[in-house]
Design an enzyme around this catalytic site. Structure first.
Site, PDB file in Angstrom:
ATOM      1  N   ARG A 114       0.931  15.835  -1.528  1.00 38.75           N
ATOM      2  CA  ARG A 114       0.554  14.440  -1.844  1.00 38.75           C
ATOM      3  C   ARG A 114       1.603  13.459  -1.336  1.00 38.75           C
ATOM      4  O   ARG A 114       2.798  13.745  -1.432  1.00 38.75           O
ATOM      5  CB  ARG A 114       0.408  14.263  -3.365  1.00 38.75           C
ATOM      6  CG  ARG A 114      -0.816  14.931  -3.923  1.00 38.75           C
ATOM      7  CD  ARG A 114      -0.848  14.795  -5.441  1.00 38.75           C
ATOM      8  NE  ARG A 114      -1.026  16.094  -6.033  1.00 38.75           N
ATOM      9  CZ  ARG A 114      -0.672  16.431  -7.269  1.00 38.75           C
ATOM     10  NH1 ARG A 114      -0.125  15.532  -8.065  1.00 38.75           N
ATOM     11  NH2 ARG A 114      -0.881  17.635  -7.726  1.00 38.75           N
TER      12      ARG A 114
ATOM     13  N   ASN B  85      -5.608  26.784 -19.475  1.00 39.47           N
ATOM     14  CA  ASN B  85      -5.559  25.697 -18.498  1.00 39.47           C
ATOM     15  C   ASN B  85      -6.690  25.979 -17.503  1.00 39.47           C
ATOM     16  O   ASN B  85      -6.543  26.816 -16.612  1.00 39.47           O
ATOM     17  CB  ASN B  85      -4.179  25.716 -17.817  1.00 39.47           C
ATOM     18  CG  ASN B  85      -4.029  24.591 -16.820  1.00 39.47           C
ATOM     19  OD1 ASN B  85      -4.968  23.846 -16.541  1.00 39.47           O
ATOM     20  ND2 ASN B  85      -2.838  24.467 -16.264  1.00 39.47           N
TER      21      ASN B  85
ATOM     22  N   GLU C 274       5.244  24.523 -20.401  1.00 40.71           N
ATOM     23  CA  GLU C 274       4.142  23.701 -20.898  1.00 40.71           C
ATOM     24  C   GLU C 274       3.226  24.489 -21.829  1.00 40.71           C
ATOM     25  O   GLU C 274       2.704  23.957 -22.795  1.00 40.71           O
ATOM     26  CB  GLU C 274       3.341  23.149 -19.705  1.00 40.71           C
ATOM     27  CG  GLU C 274       4.091  22.058 -18.973  1.00 40.71           C
ATOM     28  CD  GLU C 274       3.561  21.788 -17.587  1.00 40.71           C
ATOM     29  OE1 GLU C 274       3.862  22.581 -16.676  1.00 40.71           O
ATOM     30  OE2 GLU C 274       2.845  20.790 -17.414  1.00 40.71           O
TER      31      GLU C 274
ATOM     32  N   HIS D  39       2.052  15.118 -16.304  1.00 43.99           N
ATOM     33  CA  HIS D  39       3.126  16.071 -16.628  1.00 43.99           C
ATOM     34  C   HIS D  39       3.770  15.734 -17.981  1.00 43.99           C
ATOM     35  O   HIS D  39       4.917  16.114 -18.245  1.00 43.99           O
ATOM     36  CB  HIS D  39       4.279  16.030 -15.580  1.00 43.99           C
ATOM     37  CG  HIS D  39       3.937  16.585 -14.236  1.00 43.99           C
ATOM     38  ND1 HIS D  39       4.448  16.036 -13.078  1.00 43.99           N
ATOM     39  CD2 HIS D  39       3.161  17.616 -13.863  1.00 43.99           C
ATOM     40  CE1 HIS D  39       4.005  16.716 -12.048  1.00 43.99           C
ATOM     41  NE2 HIS D  39       3.216  17.691 -12.497  1.00 43.99           N
TER      42      HIS D  39
ATOM     43  N   ARG E 223      -5.185  22.650 -22.217  1.00 41.80           N
ATOM     44  CA  ARG E 223      -4.561  21.569 -21.452  1.00 41.80           C
ATOM     45  C   ARG E 223      -5.681  20.664 -20.939  1.00 41.80           C
ATOM     46  O   ARG E 223      -6.614  21.130 -20.280  1.00 41.80           O
ATOM     47  CB  ARG E 223      -3.789  22.145 -20.268  1.00 41.80           C
ATOM     48  CG  ARG E 223      -3.205  21.056 -19.415  1.00 41.80           C
ATOM     49  CD  ARG E 223      -2.493  21.615 -18.202  1.00 41.80           C
ATOM     50  NE  ARG E 223      -1.892  20.499 -17.484  1.00 41.80           N
ATOM     51  CZ  ARG E 223      -1.785  20.471 -16.164  1.00 41.80           C
ATOM     52  NH1 ARG E 223      -2.222  21.468 -15.425  1.00 41.80           N
ATOM     53  NH2 ARG E 223      -1.229  19.425 -15.569  1.00 41.80           N
TER      54      ARG E 223
END
Ligand code: AMP
Length: 404
Positions: free
Chosen positions: A243, A7, A386, A182, A93
């Site tokens: 956020r 990633n 993940e 996601h 990813r």
């Protein structure tokens, strides 16, 4: 059979090395603060006897090339990998796959160019993802490199849910629409939910809540994503660590006109200084609980707002799905924070949701159903993985003796 999952971020590279024969993590870690004077390489080697060796090295890592070399060297020194070319595949990813990629994809020049085209949609993520891919293609020549897209699982969302009500040319010419993110996590926990409930995923309706520093909710109908809270970018939807999530779209214009804020200022504010941090000055949920316990009103307000927004999405997705078999909590907060789970579910009895307070408090890292005796649906807590999902999805591209 060893698969490396990467990633690659703008100043970090996170990695996990899997032995796919027994689905075991051999090594994992992260190179952080690439390009700074004091970069860090945190790594963890898992020996077959169960011993775990964790280390942190501090040194200057000038760029991603040096960072990746460092990772490979570390795995060689620890004897978990002899050479990069011994890998069976590398799973990358990739944050944005636009409308082009619905599935994990074997990377070639054509795929690289498509990922490049998606840079305007994910300017912070796709360039770094590409750097990691291009370097690994040099280091592990002939090893299949697989792109697993965060957006792919959400490509089943129907048009009425992915379009924004703005002039349609902006979709047709500029690809402005909801993509959702996601996806790898929502899909992974949905599959785990199906296993836990002992039912085929294709028969299940689920609401999956990925609550971490970033957060998103997905409505899953008969195994497929049919709506999700994140949008064209990961800014839309839930209140997150830093956020804002959903706001009135007129606010940026107002700030520009009345507060002399530039587009750049507004973008930074909404992504980095809003959400929980904007409300109470702190984005780490553990710290927010500590503040609230000490009587801090702004932390209490942040918790109220955070859980209220999630509740609204749960209500909306109940309406969209009609029948829900399970609510699934995952991510750092979803997996660990019993107080947030209880606060979200409080008052949702009309939907058949009620939690068993004792089961809710058990924290053992295992999958659990925390539903109370009155609950008409399962309330699952499922640790996401993940990296494992990316490794599994990359498996299908591993060359076997038969292929060669
Ligand atoms: P993630 O992005 O999935 O790693 O999640 C990060 C978030 O999970 C942060 O807000 C952490 O404070 C939160 N988190 C991690 N562990 C706990 C815990 N035991 N209780 C509450 N929040 C937690």
């Amino acid at each position: 059979m060893k698969i490396l999952v990467l990633n690659s971020g703008s100043s970090s590279i996170k990695y996990s090395l899997f032995d796919m024969l027994d689905l075991r993590v051999l090594a994992s870690g992260m190179v952080e603060k690439i390009g700074e004077i004091q970069s860090l390489h945190k790594y963890c080697i898992r020996h077959i006897d169960g011993n775990i060796q964790e280390m942190v090295e501090s040194q200057s890592i000038a760029d991603h090339q040096y960072g990746l070399k460092n990772i490979i060297q570390q795995m060689q020194q620890s004897k978990v990998l002899a050479h990069a070319t011994d890998l069976s595949a590398v799973g990358h990813r990739v944050v944005h796959g636009g409308e082009k990629f619905h599935q994990p994809t074997l990377i070639d020049e054509n795929v690289l160019s498509e990922i490049r085209k998606m840079i305007p949609l994910a300017p912070l993520h796709n360039p770094a993802n590409l750097t990691g891919i291009e370097l690994m293609m040099q280091f592990a020549d002939n090893v299949p490199q697989v792109a697993v897209f965060d957006t792919a699982y959400h490509q089943s969302i129907p048009e009425h849910a992915y379009l924004y009500a703005i002039p349609i040319e902006l979709y047709e010419q500029d690809s402005i629409r909801r993509y959702g993110f996601h996806g790898t996590s929502h899909y992974y926990v949905a599959k785990q939910a199906a296993k836990t409930l002992d039912k085929p995923l294709e028969t299940l309706n689920l609401i999956t809540l990925h609550l971490g520093n970033g957060g998103s909710v997905t409505a899953i109908k008969q195994g497929e994503s049919i709506d999700t809270s994140m949008g064209m970018t990961p800014l839309e939807g839930l209140i997150m660590g830093t956020r804002s999530g959903d706001i009135d779209p007129a606010i940026p214009y107002y700030l520009n006109q009345n507060k002399a804020m530039s587009n750049e200022d507004i973008n930074n504010m909404l992504n980095k200084n809003s959400g929980l941090k904007g409300i109470c000055g702190e984005n780490d949920m553990r710290a927010i609980h500590a503040m609230a316990d000490a009587g801090d009103k702004s932390a209490e307000r942040a918790l109220d707002m955070y859980c209220y927004r999630i509740k609204k999405y749960i209500g909306a997705y109940f309406a969209v799905l009609g029948r829900v078999d399970a609510l699934v909590f995952t991510g750092g907060i979803g997996e660990n924070d019993s107080r947030v789970r209880a606060k979200i579910c409080d008052g949702l009895e009309l939907f058949g949701i009620s939690i068993d307070p004792n089961k809710n408090e058990i924290r053992d890292g295992e999958i659990k159903d925390i539903k109370g005796s009155q609950s008409t649906l399962s309330i699952l807590v499922i640790p996401t993985d993940e990296e494992m999902e990316i490794a599994m999805q990359s498996m299908s591209f591993v060359k076997t003796e038969k292929d060669s």
